[in-house]
Write a protein that holds these residues in place. Structure first.
Motif, mmCIF file in Angstrom:
data_model
loop_
_atom_site.group_PDB
_atom_site.id
_atom_site.type_symbol
_atom_site.label_atom_id
_atom_site.label_comp_id
_atom_site.label_asym_id
_atom_site.label_seq_id
_atom_site.Cartn_x
_atom_site.Cartn_y
_atom_site.Cartn_z
ATOM 1 N N ASP A 193 0.775 -1.397 0.190
ATOM 2 C CA ASP A 193 0.048 0.008 -0.053
ATOM 3 C C ASP A 193 0.873 1.267 0.030
ATOM 4 O OD1 ASP A 193 -2.418 1.426 0.301
ATOM 5 O OD2 ASP A 193 -1.865 1.818 2.219
ATOM 6 N N THR A 214 -5.601 -3.594 -6.488
ATOM 7 C CA THR A 214 -5.792 -2.474 -7.078
ATOM 8 C C THR A 214 -4.711 -1.311 -6.878
ATOM 9 O OG1 THR A 214 -7.096 -1.412 -5.186
ATOM 10 C CG2 THR A 214 -8.323 -2.738 -6.830
ATOM 11 N N CYS A 215 -4.923 -0.160 -7.986
ATOM 12 C CA CYS A 215 -4.006 0.901 -7.713
ATOM 13 C C CYS A 215 -4.983 1.895 -8.354
ATOM 14 C CB CYS A 215 -2.746 0.757 -8.399
ATOM 15 S SG CYS A 215 -2.998 0.326 -10.169
ATOM 16 N N THR A 216 -4.357 3.335 -7.922
ATOM 17 C CA THR A 216 -4.776 4.542 -8.394
ATOM 18 C C THR A 216 -3.964 5.301 -9.378
ATOM 19 O OG1 THR A 216 -3.940 5.546 -6.416
ATOM 20 C CG2 THR A 216 -5.965 4.876 -6.241
ATOM 21 N N HIS A 218 -2.879 8.859 -10.821
ATOM 22 C CA HIS A 218 -2.886 10.310 -10.245
ATOM 23 C C HIS A 218 -2.294 10.957 -11.535
ATOM 24 C CE1 HIS A 218 -3.750 9.389 -5.943
ATOM 25 N NE2 HIS A 218 -3.380 8.310 -6.429
ATOM 26 N N GLU A 229 -6.236 12.500 -8.392
ATOM 27 C CA GLU A 229 -6.761 10.990 -8.878
ATOM 28 C C GLU A 229 -7.736 10.962 -9.870
ATOM 29 O OE1 GLU A 229 -8.755 7.311 -6.553
ATOM 30 O OE2 GLU A 229 -7.448 8.320 -5.271
ATOM 31 N N ASP A 231 -8.245 7.926 -11.797
ATOM 32 C CA ASP A 231 -8.993 6.701 -12.210
ATOM 33 C C ASP A 231 -8.229 5.560 -10.990
ATOM 34 O OD1 ASP A 231 -10.158 4.444 -13.456
ATOM 35 O OD2 ASP A 231 -8.832 4.620 -15.202
ATOM 36 N N THR A 232 -8.827 4.287 -11.086
ATOM 37 C CA THR A 232 -8.635 3.109 -10.336
ATOM 38 C C THR A 232 -8.618 2.046 -11.378
ATOM 39 O OG1 THR A 232 -9.550 4.161 -8.325
ATOM 40 C CG2 THR A 232 -9.195 1.607 -8.168
ATOM 41 N N SER A 234 -7.687 -2.362 -11.645
ATOM 42 C CA SER A 234 -7.671 -3.435 -10.913
ATOM 43 C C SER A 234 -7.317 -4.681 -11.718
ATOM 44 C CB SER A 234 -9.170 -3.751 -10.219
ATOM 45 O OG SER A 234 -10.119 -3.778 -11.483
ATOM 46 N N LYS A 257 -2.895 0.571 -4.160
ATOM 47 C CA LYS A 257 -3.865 0.739 -3.013
ATOM 48 C C LYS A 257 -3.977 -0.535 -2.278
ATOM 49 C CE LYS A 257 -8.536 2.566 -2.560
ATOM 50 N NZ LYS A 257 -9.696 3.160 -3.310
#
Length: 312
Positions: A193, A214-216, A218, A229, A231-232, A234, A257
């Protein structure tokens, strides 16, 4: 004591040591030997920088550790003998061993050390003799078992990663064989994380596919603005694919994330196994217009060609 540890001894003298079995693609059952946390830590430390284990993730390494079985040797007892064919790989949990070449003592090593790697690739004559210097407890892995588990891991990866690769637009012109080659060449990586995977503005060399987590995403619209931010991503999503086309700066920052598992490939490896990328792109260049304007893509292809570099 023989080089090959008597497996029946484990069954009869270590009640409860075999907790279950694991199966591979051939449906062959392989006994799992229970190990405490200290043992797992020692096994992990021993293979941390070993090339035969470095491409495996934590789960896959544990799958190997599960089927390793214990061996016990008394002081001065031969564990492996020079010129005899070797079929086992060893990791020392307790004690020390001496290494001899042509009966001459060369070195000694102990806990967390490993030896016999070539037996995992193929059964080859031993190049040294190794004797127990003290009472020794070690863990053995049969080469054939390693190869079967590795093949099972490879098949599962091919099936899993092949589906991901089918959904990556810039790789859809690859034929089935080429996708398998790429799938076999993907490197597993893990993040925790908050780890930054790629940073906006940094050079882009690696392409990533998310396997778990998942990851974000930026992005800073300008140098003076704050990162926001946008988008996310997966499992099944990918990013950095343009790194396979050109060596350009990242357009966004990607942050893990929670725990995140990905596979990645860099441009140099892609070119090494499949040849120059421009040859692949030119098979169906119009389909990339949604990703990069055609005039920009054609410029990239021209600039990546050594012949054109000489001309211009």
């Amino acid at each position: 004591m023989n080089d090959v540890f008597d497996f029946s001894t484990v069954v009869t003298t270590r009640r409860g040591a075999i907790s279950s079995t694991t199966s591979i693609e051939s449906n062959e059952l392989i006994p799992i030997i229970e190990k405490d946390s200290r043992t797992i830590e020692i096994l992990s430390s021993a293979v941390k920088n070993n090339i035969l284990f470095s491409h495996l993730d934590d789960i896959e390494r544990k799958q190997i550790f599960d089927v390793m079985f214990p061996g016990f040797y008394s002081s001065d007892e031969v564990i492996i003998r020079q010129n005899e064919r070797g079929e086992h790989f060893y990791i020392i949990e307790e004690g020390e061993v001496d290494v001899y070449i042509n009966d001459e003592l060369m070195t000694s090593f102990g806990e967390c050390s490993c030896f016999g790697e070539l037996a995992l690739i193929q059964s080859t004559p031993r190049t040294v003799t190794i004797k127990a210097k003290t009472n020794v407890k070690l863990w053995s892995l049969f080469g054939e078992t390693y190869r079967k588990i590795l093949m099972d891991i490879t098949i599962k990866k091919r099936n899993s990663y092949g589906e991901f690769l089918n959904n990556v637009p810039i790789l859809q012109t690859l034929d089935e064989f080429e996708r398998l080659v790429v799938a076999d060449s993907l490197e597993s990586v893990q993040y925790e994380d908050g780890d930054i995977i790629v940073r906006q503005g940094d050079p882009g060399d690696d392409f990533f596919i998310i396997v778990e987590g998942t990851c974000t995403v930026h992005q800073k619209p300008s140098e003076s603005s704050e990162s926001i931010e946008i988008d996310t991503l997966s499992a099944g999503d990918y990013f950095g694919e343009i790194a396979l086309l050109c060596n350009r700066a990242r357009v966004a920052t990607i942050i893990a994330k929670g725990s995140l598992k990905c596979v990645k490939m860099n441009r140099k490896r892609f070119e090494r196994i499949l040849g120059p990328i421009r040859d692949i792109l030119q098979r169906n260049i119009p389909q990339y217009n949604s990703i990069i304007p055609l005039d920009q893509l054609q410029t990239m292809i021209i600039s990546s060609d050594p012949k054109n570099k000489e001309e211009y």
